[in-house]
Design an enzyme around this catalytic site. Structure first.
Site, PDB file in Angstrom:
ATOM      1  CG  ASP A  38      -2.117   0.894   1.093  1.00  0.00           C
ATOM      2  OD1 ASP A  38      -2.346   1.419  -0.016  1.00  0.00           O
ATOM      3  OD2 ASP A  38      -2.819   1.092   2.097  1.00  0.00           O
ATOM      4  CG  HIS A  55      -0.617   2.232  -9.214  1.00  0.00           C
ATOM      5  ND1 HIS A  55      -0.759   1.871  -7.897  1.00  0.00           N
ATOM      6  CD2 HIS A  55      -1.720   2.976  -9.517  1.00  0.00           C
ATOM      7  CE1 HIS A  55      -1.894   2.367  -7.422  1.00  0.00           C
ATOM      8  NE2 HIS A  55      -2.497   3.048  -8.385  1.00  0.00           N
ATOM      9  CG  LEU A 149       8.986 -17.139  -3.534  1.00  0.00           C
ATOM     10  CD1 LEU A 149       8.910 -17.156  -2.016  1.00  0.00           C
ATOM     11  CD2 LEU A 149       9.408 -15.746  -4.018  1.00  0.00           C
TER      12      LEU A 149
END
Ligand code: IPE
Ligand code: IPE
Ligand code: MG
Length: 258
Positions: A38, A55, A149
């Site tokens: 965020d 963004h 991962l």
């Protein structure tokens, strides 16, 4: 300022000029880290830039944290990229956010493949435009045999919707006589969630100073450790990630016991 980044040890100089050393315990790395990324909009606003610039900057940061997670042998990294509530934003911003996966994966997929990362998607797929879904599907297919991962993107994800879908699916099975009501237990509910077979997050990180979950993994976070920071997502570094993990390693997880 980060002076040194090694697998288990980081030495920083803080803005006050103090030296801070973080030593991580390799035997106590959170296996599943979930991040609410965020603060992109505020990062842009601070610079007088449009929100989408935030963004764009935030996406660049994903690689850093993926690499750091892989280096520390984190098993699953879940990133909250777009919530079911984010559709409320202006169309131009929503469009930009939905284009980001394609953009990110176009440049980064070869690296993810090389680094043995397995891409997954958690969210309601049928509302996503074909370019968003297509980019994920290609990445999922090309990384499905990777064993490193698990990089799990929460895209068009909302926890309450996820839970209502799970309840519907379970109710259908009861109706069809495949399941008895007394067979509904925590494991069965968990298995019907979009996170499916993934273990629950051990550590939740939220950047940007907001202290809330914003409809993220409400069921799965029941016993996770939470770490909040004022740092905005585009400024979140490997050093902050290590700091979160070092804090996690100092917590006593009791699960109600002693
Ligand atoms: C996080 O940054 C990205 C998404 C929610 C998609 P925000 O866009 O929420 O940034 P702020 O909170 O407005 O600063
Ligand atoms: C949560 O951030 C969603 C994502 C990071 C994708 P928001 O910025 O949308 O959350 P609120 O609106 O501040 O709760
Ligand atoms: Mg926000």
């Amino acid at each position: 300022m980060l002076e040194k980044f090694s697998k288990w040890k980081q030495v920083f100089t803080t803005t006050e000029g103090k030296t801070l050393e973080l030593n991580l315990d390799p035997t106590n790395i959170p296996k599943h880290v979930a991040i609410i990324m965020d603060g992109n909009g505020r990062w842009a606003a601070e610079r007088g830039l449009p929100r989408i610039a935030g963004h764009r900057e935030g996406v660049k940061n994903v690689n850093k944290i993926v690499r750091a997670s892989n280096a520390l042998n984190v098993e699953v990294l879940t990133l909250y990229a777009f919530s079911t509530e984010n559709w409320k934003r202006p169309k131009a911003e929503v469009d930009f956010l939905l284009k980001l996966p394609e953009r990110y994966l176009k440049t980064e997929l070869p690296t993810l493949i090389k680094e043995n990362v397995q891409v997954r998607l958690m969210g309601t797929k049928d509302q996503l435009p074909s370019y968003t879904l297509g980019a994920f599907e290609e990445a999922i297919e090309k990384t499905k045999n990777n064993t490193g991962l698990i990089l799990n993107f929460a895209m068009n994800y909302g926890s309450r919707f996820e839970m209502s879908q799970a309840m519907q699916a379970i109710a259908e099975k009861v109706k069809a006589g495949e399941l008895q009501p007394d067979e509904i237990n925590e494991d069965l509910i968990g298995a019907h969630l979009m996170s499916g077979q993934l273990r629950d997050p051990d550590l939740l990180i939220r950047t940007s100073g907001e202290i809330r979950l914003s409809n993220f993994m409400l069921w799965q976070l029941a016993y996770s450790e939470f770490w909040f920071t004022d740092v905005l997502w585009p400024n979140f570094s490997e050093a902050h990630f290590h700091e979160a993990i070092a804090t996690y390693q100092n917590r006593g997880r009791r699960y109600g016991g002693l």
